[in-house]
Enzyme design. Structure first.
Site, short mmCIF file in Angstrom:
data_model
loop_
_atom_site.label_atom_id
_atom_site.label_comp_id
_atom_site.label_asym_id
_atom_site.label_seq_id
_atom_site.Cartn_x
_atom_site.Cartn_y
_atom_site.Cartn_z
N ASP A 207 0.85 -1.19 0.00
CA ASP A 207 0.00 0.00 0.00
C ASP A 207 0.89 1.24 0.00
OD1 ASP A 207 0.54 0.86 2.97
OD2 ASP A 207 0.08 -1.28 3.03
N ASP A 209 0.72 3.46 2.46
CA ASP A 209 0.52 3.95 3.82
C ASP A 209 -0.65 4.94 3.79
OD1 ASP A 209 1.47 3.55 6.50
OD2 ASP A 209 2.16 5.62 6.46
#
Length: 282
Positions: A207, A209
């Protein structure tokens, strides 16, 4: 001897013909799980799941001292770790692999971060905390497979278990100039150096974050699990390619990290400290 430390989603190594399981009591307590020893692609390999066999340990609950000490006591001199990481840089896309070359310790809790103390004083150099020899071999293996991998990235380690705030994500990205964020590589990487073990982490970006403005890109457990699962096969293929061609380098500087680091004279050491130092110095 090579060991693999499995992170989230890696609780066994497919193709590892297990020959023995080691239940080890260490001076620091029990490791995360029994350490499996077996044959993998014709080489002896050890395997330890960082969070336990059923992912029952929070990052702050992992006994990093026991894990590293137990592996070293079995003769391990090299460790390749796998970790799910958040990306703090646009060019490191979810699904990409990254080599952690530097570490930024953002841990504020009470994790034990050193083997030393209690009458044994040593200060190891961690200017270059990741083993360059291992990193070069892993990058070469990924390139041979045409798998995207980002080399020499900086990993920020946070306490967890909560996922970070946007302010924290932006601080790590901008003020600390970090590329990746995770919850487990500190103190693991630094303990490996104290034990004179070559250590390198393969980060699997799951991802971005939460530093981006688009809320749909903010990290969630669902994203981590789904994207990490999709990338595991790619990461394992890189590991397989690496092991097929890798040769240990006992002349690597990681293997002599204690050569001038210990300040306490042997005459002043307790029997327990001498035994500890004997294991770490192998």
């Amino acid at each position: 001897m090579l060991a693999i430390i499995g992170g989230t989603g890696i609780y066994q190594i497919d193709g590892l013909a297990v020959e023995q399981e080691h239940e080890i009591d260490t001076p620091f307590g029990k490791p995360s799980a029994a350490i499996k020893q077996g044959s993998y692609l014709g080489q002896t390999v050890f395997f330890l799941p960082r969070h336990g066999n059923s992912h029952q340990l929070l990052p702050s609950e992992v006994n990093y001292q026991a894990n590293i000490w137990a592996l070293k006591s079995l003769g391990v001199t090299q460790i390749v770790g796998f970790s799910a990481v958040g990306s703090l840089q646009q060019e490191i896309a979810p699904g990409d692999l990254a080599i952690c070359g530097q570490y930024f310790d953002f841990i504020k809790g009470s994790r034990a971060k050193s083997f030393f103390g209690n009458g044994l004083v040593a200060h190891v150099s961690t200017a270059e905390p990741s083993c360059k020899h291992l990193a070069q071999g892993i990058v070469a293996a990924a390139n041979n497979l045409e798998v995207t991998i980002h080399d020499n990235k900086t990993y920020a380690c946070v306490d967890g278990p909560r996922l970070g705030s946007k302010a924290e994500s932006l601080f790590l990205k901008n003020a600390a100039a970090c590329d990746l964020v995770g919850m487990t590589n500190v103190p693991e990487a630094f303990l490996a150096r104290e034990a004179q073990i070559c250590y390198c982490t393969i980060g699997i970006a799951t991802d971005y974050d939460c530093w981006q403005d688009d809320p749909s890109q903010h990290v969630s457990v669902e994203q981590v699990i789904s994207r990490y699962g999709e990338s595991l096969a790619k990461a394992k293929s890189v590991l397989e390619s690496f092991i097929k061609t890798h040769q240990a380098d006992e002349s690597c500087g990681c293997r002599s990290a204690l050569a001038s680091a210990v300040l306490t004279p042997e005459s002043a050491l307790s029997s327990e400290a001498k035994e500890l130092l004997a294991v770490l110095s192998r």
